[in-house]
Design an enzyme around this catalytic site. Structure first.
Site, PDB file in Angstrom:
ATOM      1  N   SER A  64      -2.816  -5.927   2.096  1.00  0.00           N
ATOM      2  CA  SER A  64      -2.867  -5.043   3.257  1.00  0.00           C
ATOM      3  C   SER A  64      -4.292  -4.634   3.618  1.00  0.00           C
ATOM      4  O   SER A  64      -5.127  -5.472   3.950  1.00  0.00           O
ATOM      5  CB  SER A  64      -1.989  -3.810   2.997  1.00  0.00           C
ATOM      6  OG  SER A  64      -1.848  -3.032   4.156  1.00  0.00           O
ATOM      7  N   ASP A 276      -4.196  -3.484  10.468  1.00  0.00           N
ATOM      8  CA  ASP A 276      -4.813  -3.614   9.150  1.00  0.00           C
ATOM      9  C   ASP A 276      -4.722  -5.083   8.736  1.00  0.00           C
ATOM     10  O   ASP A 276      -4.354  -5.953   9.530  1.00  0.00           O
ATOM     11  CB  ASP A 276      -4.159  -2.691   8.123  1.00  0.00           C
ATOM     12  CG  ASP A 276      -2.702  -3.036   7.869  1.00  0.00           C
ATOM     13  OD1 ASP A 276      -2.121  -3.789   8.676  1.00  0.00           O
ATOM     14  OD2 ASP A 276      -2.138  -2.564   6.868  1.00  0.00           O
ATOM     15  N   ASP A 278      -2.781  -7.021   6.986  1.00  0.00           N
ATOM     16  CA  ASP A 278      -1.540  -7.798   7.091  1.00  0.00           C
ATOM     17  C   ASP A 278      -0.735  -7.429   8.329  1.00  0.00           C
ATOM     18  O   ASP A 278       0.418  -7.827   8.468  1.00  0.00           O
ATOM     19  CB  ASP A 278      -0.690  -7.654   5.835  1.00  0.00           C
ATOM     20  CG  ASP A 278      -0.227  -6.217   5.595  1.00  0.00           C
ATOM     21  OD1 ASP A 278      -0.868  -5.292   6.110  1.00  0.00           O
ATOM     22  OD2 ASP A 278       0.765  -6.025   4.864  1.00  0.00           O
ATOM     23  N   ARG A 456      -3.544  13.879  -4.053  1.00  0.00           N
ATOM     24  CA  ARG A 456      -2.512  13.005  -4.628  1.00  0.00           C
ATOM     25  C   ARG A 456      -3.157  11.737  -5.156  1.00  0.00           C
ATOM     26  O   ARG A 456      -4.184  11.289  -4.632  1.00  0.00           O
ATOM     27  CB  ARG A 456      -1.449  12.633  -3.596  1.00  0.00           C
ATOM     28  CG  ARG A 456      -1.899  11.637  -2.541  1.00  0.00           C
ATOM     29  CD  ARG A 456      -0.728  11.137  -1.702  1.00  0.00           C
ATOM     30  NE  ARG A 456      -1.140  10.195  -0.677  1.00  0.00           N
ATOM     31  CZ  ARG A 456      -1.212   8.878  -0.842  1.00  0.00           C
ATOM     32  NH1 ARG A 456      -0.933   8.351  -2.032  1.00  0.00           N
ATOM     33  NH2 ARG A 456      -1.577   8.082   0.148  1.00  0.00           N
ATOM     34  N   PRO A 457      -2.536  11.102  -6.160  1.00  0.00           N
ATOM     35  CA  PRO A 457      -3.007   9.789  -6.607  1.00  0.00           C
ATOM     36  C   PRO A 457      -2.629   8.732  -5.597  1.00  0.00           C
ATOM     37  O   PRO A 457      -1.531   8.751  -5.046  1.00  0.00           O
ATOM     38  CB  PRO A 457      -2.268   9.584  -7.946  1.00  0.00           C
ATOM     39  CG  PRO A 457      -1.044  10.423  -7.829  1.00  0.00           C
ATOM     40  CD  PRO A 457      -1.422  11.611  -6.992  1.00  0.00           C
ATOM     41  N   THR A 460      -2.000   2.690  -4.004  1.00  0.00           N
ATOM     42  CA  THR A 460      -2.479   1.309  -3.958  1.00  0.00           C
ATOM     43  C   THR A 460      -3.812   1.089  -4.646  1.00  0.00           C
ATOM     44  O   THR A 460      -4.210  -0.050  -4.844  1.00  0.00           O
ATOM     45  CB  THR A 460      -2.624   0.854  -2.494  1.00  0.00           C
ATOM     46  OG1 THR A 460      -3.551   1.729  -1.821  1.00  0.00           O
ATOM     47  CG2 THR A 460      -1.284   0.903  -1.785  1.00  0.00           C
ATOM     48  N   ARG A 465      -6.698  10.854  -3.726  1.00  0.00           N
ATOM     49  CA  ARG A 465      -7.057  11.150  -2.345  1.00  0.00           C
ATOM     50  C   ARG A 465      -6.999  12.655  -2.100  1.00  0.00           C
ATOM     51  O   ARG A 465      -6.059  13.317  -2.515  1.00  0.00           O
ATOM     52  CB  ARG A 465      -6.119  10.421  -1.384  1.00  0.00           C
ATOM     53  CG  ARG A 465      -6.195   8.901  -1.524  1.00  0.00           C
ATOM     54  CD  ARG A 465      -5.434   8.208  -0.404  1.00  0.00           C
ATOM     55  NE  ARG A 465      -5.491   6.761  -0.547  1.00  0.00           N
ATOM     56  CZ  ARG A 465      -6.501   5.987  -0.136  1.00  0.00           C
ATOM     57  NH1 ARG A 465      -7.552   6.557   0.448  1.00  0.00           N
ATOM     58  NH2 ARG A 465      -6.482   4.692  -0.306  1.00  0.00           N
TER      59      ARG A 465
END
Length: 502
Positions: A64, A276, A278, A456-457, A460, A465
């Protein structure tokens, strides 16, 4: 199931020592050189899932919006949906099994999921344009064939195209033809029908500049744009001929940096958008008459779609239920607009399309978009019957009302910083670990007007973040810096300390 053959073939796709990966909201993602064994094993898993569901299963090779050096893989379930949560654990277990344990793990999955090993299996495969994708796709094929599965390799596809192919094959063509041409015809026909009565100022032909992130979207949109020969002129930028995938371009770059991508020149009031890598994200943007940049991200797209759908529903007195699904990281002003002005119920879920999609299915018309541009609209059977009726309600005042709505949504700016993993709850709006972090964030938020902040983790990447929102760019920057500093101090940050104006 010929376990000896699996063991022999697996030795050609050996797992690196000490490597552990987790199947998350976007499947597996990491550096491409670490993924050969994962791809082979996801080919194995796709066969088991196909046998268990008696359906075609999809495997998409892509990472992605990640850098070109990365790659990844995700499985697509029978109705074009993300892999069922119960099978995500199977995916992680299989990917992380040591070579000597692989046959046992395959048997365990088959028994736990009640897989009929005598059932036929069919898998469809697609890939993006990364240099590593073709070889990794072959590893998937090796996994499919060693378990006796049949397959069709579509080659280069966008992620939405592979989802479409899976759905078509599992509905015996009722949804559409499982071909590239079938995809183009279905979407272009729907677009033309939808926009027949739409108001358009200026030239009769609409023009759209598209930043293709130097990815697969450029190849496929170049093929598809001929289907829009009447009514839409598409100009492609960052088409992969000279730029690097997702580098200084693409939806993630534009959203994160709040500015146009490199490689595209914007004049006032020109329509522009970005994919993005993909092509499963899209965000829009433009410059006004004064040259000011305006971003129409997923939050605003959801608000526009809801506005477009809500008013005709009221006018015709229809009782169809309409709901919008967001995450905690949605722009708070868009949430207030939807709830307080549009009177549309808004629901919050954890981050990840699979969570939003599941909730949106509860409505006759479910609208969901993440701020980053992932999203869609879901219609129940009853709602589908109303689509043509709703399309006829498009008149000139709809565009004026939509423009007014965008003015009413205050632009609150998001800042993202990367730090160490953190545990969260309440749809990722509250930090549980480390102790004291949420209390620190609460105190910082009190300092700014119309502000929120979360951590938050990432699902991907191996980062955390930090999201900050306030009533001005200056305050959003300041809040983001202070929260980032709190994360660095309380969560064992590494590298350089956060600096103001990052």
């Amino acid at each position: 199931m010929d376990l000896d053959a699996v063991t022999k073939q697996s030795a050609l796709h050996a797992k690196p020592d000490g490597l552990t990966l987790q199947y998350g909201t976007a499947g597996f993602r990491t550096k491409a050189e670490h993924l050969d064994h994962v791809m082979f094993r996801m080919g194995l898993l796709a066969v088991l899932r196909s046998k268990q569901t008696k359906s075609t299963i999809g495997v998409m090779v892509t990472a992605s919006h990640n850098p070109e050096e990365d790659n990844g893989v995700k499985l697509v379930d029978p109705l074009g949906e993300m892999l069922a949560p119960s099978w995500e654990g199977h995916a992680s277990c299989l990917a992380n099994a040591e070579e000597q344990d692989l046959p046992r793990v395959l048997v365990d999955i088959s028994e736990k999921a009640a897989v009929n090993l005598h059932q036929d299996a069919f898998v469809v495969i697609g890939r993006d344009t990364r240099p590593s994708s073709e070889k990794l796709s072959q590893s998937v094929i090796d996994g499919v064939t060693v378990l006796g599965g049949q397959f069709h390799d579509y080659g280069l596809l966008t992620t939405p195209q592979l989802h479409y192919m899976v759905y078509c094959r599992n509905t015996s063509g009722r949804y559409g033809k499982a071909t590239i041409e079938g995809y183009y015809q279905k979407l272009s026909t729907a677009f033309v029908e939808l926009t027949k009565q739409a108001f358009c100022s200026g030239d009769d032909q609409r023009t759209l500049k598209v930043d293709c992130a130097n990815g697969i979207g450029a190849l496929k949109l170049r093929e598809m744009k001929h289907y829009f020969s009447q009514g839409l002129s598409v100009q492609l930028f960052n088409d992969g001929t000279k730029g690097k995938l997702n580098h200084l371009c693409g939806a993630d770059f534009v959203k994160s940096h709040q500015k146009p991508p490199q490689g595209i020149e914007m004049k006032s009031n020109e329509r522009c958008c970005s994919f993005d890598g993909d092509a499963d994200r899209i965000i829009y943007y433009y410059r006004d008459a004064d040259g000011q940049f305006h971003l129409v991200d997923g939050d605003k797209i959801a608000a526009l779609i809801s506005s477009f759908l809500k008013e005709p529903l009221l006018e015709i007195g229809d009782s169809l239920s309409l709901g919008v699904v967001q995450t905690a990281y949605a722009n708070g002003s868009s949430t207030r607009y939807l709830e307080e002005v549009m009177k549309v119920p808004v629901y919050c879920t954890k981050t990840g399309v699979k969570h939003l999609h599941h909730k949106a299915q509860e409505f006759d018309i479910g609208v969901y978009f993440e701020a980053n541009g992932h999203g869609t609209v879901l219609f129940s059977k009853a709602a589908e019957m109303k689509i043509k009726q709703l399309a006829k309600e498009l008149e000139e005042d709809k565009k004026r009302k939509a423009a007014k709505m965008l003015e009413n949504v205050i632009d609150l700016f998001n800042q993202v910083a990367d730090r160490q993993v953190i545990s969260t709850t309440d749809a990722e709006r509250q930090a549980v670990k480390p102790p004291g972090l949420q209390e620190a964030i609460n105190e910082l938020v009190k300092k700014y007007r119309l502000s929120r902040a979360f951590v938050r983790p990432s699902g991907t990447e191996d980062i955390v973040r930090v999201y900050a929102e306030a009533d001005s760019q200056e305050n959003a920057d300041s809040l983001a810096y202070e929260v980032s500093l709190a994360v660095f101090q309380l969560a064992g940050g590494v590298g350089e300390r956060p600096q103001p104006g990052f």
